[in-house]
Design a protein around this motif. Structure first.
Motif, PDB file in Angstrom:
ATOM      1  N   ARG A   1       0.689  -1.183  -0.037  1.00 37.30           N
ATOM      2  CA  ARG A   1       0.030   0.101  -0.108  1.00 37.30           C
ATOM      3  C   ARG A   1       1.073   1.236   0.115  1.00 37.30           C
ATOM      4  NH1 ARG A   1      -4.335  -3.134   4.036  1.00 37.30           N
ATOM      5  NH2 ARG A   1      -5.299  -4.099   2.266  1.00 37.30           N
ATOM      6  N   THR A   2       2.151   1.125   0.204  1.00 32.87           N
ATOM      7  CA  THR A   2       2.929   2.141  -0.011  1.00 32.87           C
ATOM      8  C   THR A   2       3.414   2.279  -1.532  1.00 32.87           C
ATOM      9  OG1 THR A   2       5.266   1.061   0.688  1.00 32.87           O
ATOM     10  CG2 THR A   2       3.838   2.173   2.265  1.00 32.87           C
ATOM     11  N   ALA A   3       3.297   1.122  -2.296  1.00 31.86           N
ATOM     12  CA  ALA A   3       3.634   1.221  -3.443  1.00 31.86           C
ATOM     13  C   ALA A   3       2.312   1.468  -4.466  1.00 31.86           C
ATOM     14  CB  ALA A   3       4.260  -0.153  -4.054  1.00 31.86           C
ATOM     15  N   VAL A   4       1.286   1.008  -3.919  1.00 33.15           N
ATOM     16  CA  VAL A   4       0.022   1.088  -5.000  1.00 33.15           C
ATOM     17  C   VAL A   4      -1.104   1.756  -3.913  1.00 33.15           C
ATOM     18  CG1 VAL A   4      -1.771  -0.169  -6.084  1.00 33.15           C
ATOM     19  CG2 VAL A   4       0.558  -0.915  -6.226  1.00 33.15           C
ATOM     20  N   GLN A   5      -1.689   2.623  -4.469  1.00 35.57           N
ATOM     21  CA  GLN A   5      -2.843   3.379  -3.872  1.00 35.57           C
ATOM     22  C   GLN A   5      -4.209   3.293  -4.892  1.00 35.57           C
ATOM     23  OE1 GLN A   5      -3.575   5.379  -0.676  1.00 35.57           O
ATOM     24  NE2 GLN A   5      -2.018   3.371  -0.169  1.00 35.57           N
ATOM     25  N   LEU A   6      -5.375   2.888  -4.335  1.00 38.04           N
ATOM     26  CA  LEU A   6      -6.732   2.980  -4.986  1.00 38.04           C
ATOM     27  C   LEU A   6      -7.512   4.042  -4.398  1.00 38.04           C
ATOM     28  CD1 LEU A   6      -8.709   1.993  -6.781  1.00 38.04           C
ATOM     29  CD2 LEU A   6      -9.322   0.259  -4.961  1.00 38.04           C
ATOM     30  N   VAL A   7      -8.004   4.886  -5.287  1.00 35.57           N
ATOM     31  CA  VAL A   7      -9.159   5.808  -5.089  1.00 35.57           C
ATOM     32  C   VAL A   7     -10.532   5.380  -5.641  1.00 35.57           C
ATOM     33  CG1 VAL A   7      -9.786   8.349  -5.375  1.00 35.57           C
ATOM     34  CG2 VAL A   7      -7.232   7.728  -4.885  1.00 35.57           C
ATOM     35  N   VAL A   8     -11.308   5.229  -4.683  1.00 28.26           N
ATOM     36  CA  VAL A   8     -12.477   4.703  -5.295  1.00 28.26           C
ATOM     37  C   VAL A   8     -13.621   5.761  -5.860  1.00 28.26           C
ATOM     38  CG1 VAL A   8     -12.730   2.967  -3.471  1.00 28.26           C
ATOM     39  CG2 VAL A   8     -13.767   5.196  -3.004  1.00 28.26           C
ATOM     40  N   GLN A   9     -14.653   5.230  -6.507  1.00 31.65           N
ATOM     41  CA  GLN A   9     -15.271   6.342  -7.130  1.00 31.65           C
ATOM     42  C   GLN A   9     -15.843   7.302  -6.463  1.00 31.65           C
ATOM     43  OE1 GLN A   9     -18.169   4.316 -10.115  1.00 31.65           O
ATOM     44  NE2 GLN A   9     -18.977   6.107 -10.578  1.00 31.65           N
ATOM     45  N   ASP A  10     -16.692   6.895  -5.497  1.00 30.58           N
ATOM     46  CA  ASP A  10     -17.358   7.985  -4.620  1.00 30.58           C
ATOM     47  C   ASP A  10     -16.600   8.290  -3.548  1.00 30.58           C
ATOM     48  OD1 ASP A  10     -19.105   9.368  -2.995  1.00 30.58           O
ATOM     49  OD2 ASP A  10     -20.794   7.845  -3.214  1.00 30.58           O
ATOM     50  N   PRO A  11     -16.152   9.758  -3.528  1.00 30.31           N
ATOM     51  CA  PRO A  11     -15.295  10.179  -2.381  1.00 30.31           C
ATOM     52  C   PRO A  11     -15.840  10.004  -1.013  1.00 30.31           C
ATOM     53  CG  PRO A  11     -16.315  12.148  -3.757  1.00 30.31           C
ATOM     54  CD  PRO A  11     -16.643  10.567  -4.689  1.00 30.31           C
ATOM     55  N   ASP A  12     -17.325   9.980  -1.053  1.00 34.18           N
ATOM     56  CA  ASP A  12     -17.833   9.741   0.388  1.00 34.18           C
ATOM     57  C   ASP A  12     -17.595   8.500   0.678  1.00 34.18           C
ATOM     58  OD1 ASP A  12     -18.792  12.499   0.260  1.00 34.18           O
ATOM     59  OD2 ASP A  12     -20.748  11.918  -0.756  1.00 34.18           O
ATOM     60  N   ASP A  13     -17.253   7.567   0.179  1.00 31.56           N
ATOM     61  CA  ASP A  13     -16.719   6.205   0.662  1.00 31.56           C
ATOM     62  C   ASP A  13     -15.407   6.198   1.318  1.00 31.56           C
ATOM     63  OD1 ASP A  13     -19.142   5.233  -0.050  1.00 31.56           O
ATOM     64  OD2 ASP A  13     -18.578   4.260  -1.664  1.00 31.56           O
ATOM     65  N   GLN A  14     -14.557   7.417   1.091  1.00 26.13           N
ATOM     66  CA  GLN A  14     -13.198   7.266   1.295  1.00 26.13           C
ATOM     67  C   GLN A  14     -12.942   8.681   2.226  1.00 26.13           C
ATOM     68  OE1 GLN A  14     -10.591   6.580  -2.028  1.00 26.13           O
ATOM     69  NE2 GLN A  14      -8.882   7.205  -1.186  1.00 26.13           N
ATOM     70  N   LEU A  15     -13.515   9.473   2.156  1.00 25.29           N
ATOM     71  CA  LEU A  15     -13.301  10.599   3.215  1.00 25.29           C
ATOM     72  C   LEU A  15     -14.064  10.191   4.502  1.00 25.29           C
ATOM     73  CD1 LEU A  15     -13.830  13.730   0.804  1.00 25.29           C
ATOM     74  CD2 LEU A  15     -11.562  12.567   1.520  1.00 25.29           C
ATOM     75  N   PHE A  16     -13.521  10.639   5.619  1.00 24.65           N
ATOM     76  CA  PHE A  16     -14.153  10.315   6.831  1.00 24.65           C
ATOM     77  C   PHE A  16     -13.641  11.386   8.041  1.00 24.65           C
ATOM     78  CE2 PHE A  16     -10.178   7.972   7.106  1.00 24.65           C
ATOM     79  CZ  PHE A  16      -9.817   7.964   8.216  1.00 24.65           C
ATOM     80  N   ALA A  17     -12.519  12.073   7.990  1.00 23.30           N
ATOM     81  CA  ALA A  17     -12.053  12.838   8.965  1.00 23.30           C
ATOM     82  C   ALA A  17     -12.731  14.272   8.858  1.00 23.30           C
ATOM     83  CB  ALA A  17     -10.553  13.095   8.795  1.00 23.30           C
ATOM     84  N   ALA A  18     -12.660  15.012  10.104  1.00 30.67           N
ATOM     85  CA  ALA A  18     -13.428  16.310  10.270  1.00 30.67           C
ATOM     86  C   ALA A  18     -12.752  17.230   9.075  1.00 30.67           C
ATOM     87  CB  ALA A  18     -13.078  16.637  11.980  1.00 30.67           C
TER      88      ALA A  18
ATOM     89  N   LEU B   1      -0.880   4.765  -8.961  1.00 34.17           N
ATOM     90  CA  LEU B   1      -2.030   5.342  -8.476  1.00 34.17           C
ATOM     91  C   LEU B   1      -3.362   4.883  -9.336  1.00 34.17           C
ATOM     92  CD1 LEU B   1      -3.504   7.371  -6.656  1.00 34.17           C
ATOM     93  CD2 LEU B   1      -3.039   9.088  -8.216  1.00 34.17           C
ATOM     94  N   ILE B   2      -4.301   4.158  -8.721  1.00 28.82           N
ATOM     95  CA  ILE B   2      -5.409   3.778  -9.317  1.00 28.82           C
ATOM     96  C   ILE B   2      -6.617   4.291  -9.110  1.00 28.82           C
ATOM     97  CG2 ILE B   2      -6.824   1.380  -9.944  1.00 28.82           C
ATOM     98  CD1 ILE B   2      -4.255   0.000  -8.624  1.00 28.82           C
ATOM     99  N   LEU B   3      -7.351   4.845 -10.074  1.00 27.23           N
ATOM    100  CA  LEU B   3      -8.491   5.737  -9.918  1.00 27.23           C
ATOM    101  C   LEU B   3      -9.636   5.214 -10.544  1.00 27.23           C
ATOM    102  CD1 LEU B   3      -6.472   9.112 -11.216  1.00 27.23           C
ATOM    103  CD2 LEU B   3      -7.086   8.369  -8.825  1.00 27.23           C
ATOM    104  N   ASP B   4     -10.725   4.861  -9.903  1.00 27.88           N
ATOM    105  CA  ASP B   4     -12.012   4.410 -10.381  1.00 27.88           C
ATOM    106  C   ASP B   4     -12.873   5.578 -10.779  1.00 27.88           C
ATOM    107  OD1 ASP B   4     -14.317   2.873 -10.973  1.00 27.88           O
ATOM    108  OD2 ASP B   4     -14.483   1.966  -8.949  1.00 27.88           O
ATOM    109  N   GLU B   5     -13.168   5.536 -12.161  1.00 30.63           N
ATOM    110  CA  GLU B   5     -14.090   6.459 -12.775  1.00 30.63           C
ATOM    111  C   GLU B   5     -13.755   8.001 -12.068  1.00 30.63           C
ATOM    112  OE1 GLU B   5     -15.974   6.160 -15.069  1.00 30.63           O
ATOM    113  OE2 GLU B   5     -16.377   4.035 -15.394  1.00 30.63           O
ATOM    114  N   PRO B   6     -12.419   8.539 -12.077  1.00 29.62           N
ATOM    115  CA  PRO B   6     -12.241   9.605 -11.435  1.00 29.62           C
ATOM    116  C   PRO B   6     -12.946  11.010 -12.054  1.00 29.62           C
ATOM    117  CG  PRO B   6     -10.541   9.209 -12.639  1.00 29.62           C
ATOM    118  CD  PRO B   6     -11.323   7.930 -12.775  1.00 29.62           C
TER     119      PRO B   6
END
Length: 293
Positions: A83-100, A165-170
Motif C-alpha cells: 500500500r506504500t507502492a499502490v494506492q486505490l481511489v474509489v469512485q465515490d469520495p464519500d466512501d473514502q473521506l471520513f475525517a473532520a 495510483l489507481i483511480l476508479d472513474e475519477p
C-alpha cells in the motif's frame, strides 16, 4: 522491475465473491511503470475487482500479485509494503473521506505509516498543493463540493507517495471544466513519476489521455497501446464498448484514402484538423458532408 517489464503484475489470478460466480479467471495483467493506463469494460466485467486485487484490497483465490517482481505477502508487513507502492481511489469520495477536515483526512495514511510529524505535515502540504486544494486544508469535508471531495480523496492517496495510483472513474460526476482540471493534475503527477491507472467507461477520454488501454472481455484482459487497442472493433464489441469518435473518424478517413491505418487516426480535435488540413477537400463535399464519389 519484473522480467516482463511490469511494475505491478498479476499472474493466473482468479477471484469469486462468496456464493457468487467467478469474476476473474486465470487473469494475467501488467501495469508498466511510467505509462498512463486506461482500464475499460462493460459493467460486471471485473474492473473494480481487478483494481482491488492490484491494490491489496482483495486476495486472489488462485495466482499471485507481484511488485517489482517480488510476490506480495498478505501479512501486515506485506500489505503495508504494497500500500506504500499502490494506492486505490474509489469512485465515490464519500466512501473514502471520513475525517473532520481535509488536512486531517489527507494525513491519515502517512500517520498510519508511523512517520514523524514533520514528514507527515510535509507530505500533506505537497499533496494538497498537487491537487490544488491547499486553501481547503482546514475546511470540513462535509462542506466540500463534489469536485473538491474528489480532489481531497486523491490527495489522501498521493500523500502516501505511491508508485502506482489507481483511480476508479475519477471524472464521473464532474463538469467539463472539472474534468480538464483533474486530467491536468494527473498529468502533473505522472510528470513527477507516478504511474496512473484509470478505470473509465469514456472511450473518447481513454483514447485522448492514455498511453495504454486494457479492455476486459469474457476471455480476459487485452492490453496494448491505446490507439491500436481502441481501434480493434472486435475487442471493443466483446468489451461492450463503442468506437471512440477519433477511431470512427479514422475509419472514414481511411475509406476516403486520406489515412492508411485507423490506429494512426486523430485522438483530439486538433489532430483531426491537422489531418484534414493536409488534404484538399472538394468544395462540393464540404457543402454536402458526403465523401467523394
Amino acid at each position: 522491475m519484473s522480467e516482463s517489464g511490469a511494475l505491478v503484475a498479476l499472474r493466473g489470478a482468479s477471484f469469486a465473491y462468496e456464493e457468487g460466480p467467478v469474476v476473474l479467471d486465470g487473469l494475467d495483467f501488467d501495469v508498466r511503470e511510467g505509462r498512463a493506463l486506461a482500464l475499460l469494460g462493460r459493467n460486471g466485467s471485473g474492473k473494480t475487482t481487478l483494481m482491488r486485487l492490484l491494490s491489496g484490497g482483495l486476495r486472489p483465490r488462485t495466482g499471485w500479485l507481484s511488485v517489482d517482481g517480488r510476490r506480495v505477502r498478505y501479512d501486515r508487513e506485506g500489505l503495508t509494503r504494497l500500500r506504500t507502492a499502490v494506492q486505490l481511489v474509489v469512485q465515490d469520495p464519500d466512501d473514502q473521506l471520513f475525517a473532520a477536515s481535509v488536512a486531517q483526512d489527507v494525513s491519515f495514511g502517512p500517520l498510519n505509516l508511523g512517520l514523524p510529524d514533520p514528514e507527515v505535515r510535509a507530505r500533506v502540504a505537497r499533496a494538497l498543493d498537487a491537487l490544488d486544494i491547499a486553501a481547503l486544508a482546514d475546511r470540513p469535508t462535509h462542506l466540500l463540493s463534489y469536485g473538491q471531495r474528489k480532489r481531497a480523496a486523491i490527495a489522501g492517496a498521493v500523500a502516501m507517495r505511491p508508485r502506482v495510483l489507481i483511480l476508479d472513474e475519477p471524472t464521473a460526476g464532474l463538469d467539463p471544466d472539472g474534468q480538464e482540471r483533474l486530467l491536468a493534475t494527473l498529468d502533473g503527477l505522472r510528470a513527477a513519476g507516478t504511474t496512473v491507472v484509470m478505470a473509465t467507461h469514456d472511450v473518447d477520454l481513454a483514447l485522448r489521455w492514455a498511453d495504454d488501454a486494457a479492455l476486459l472481455t469474457p476471455e480476459g484482459a487485452h492490453t496494448g497501446p491505446a490507439a491500436a487497442t481502441l481501434a480493434r472493433t472486435d475487442l471493443l464489441a466483446r468489451a461492450g464498448l463503442r468506437l471512440p469518435w477519433g477511431v470512427a473518424a479514422a475509419h472514414l478517413l481511411c475509406a476516403q484514402g486520406l489515412l492508411s491505418d485507423p490506429a494512426k487516426g486523430p485522438r483530439t480535435a486538433e489532430e483531426l484538423a491537422a489531418v484534414a488540413g493536409t488534404h484538399r477537400v472538394p468544395a462540393a463535399d464540404r457543402r454536402t458532408g458526403r465523401p467523394p464519389a
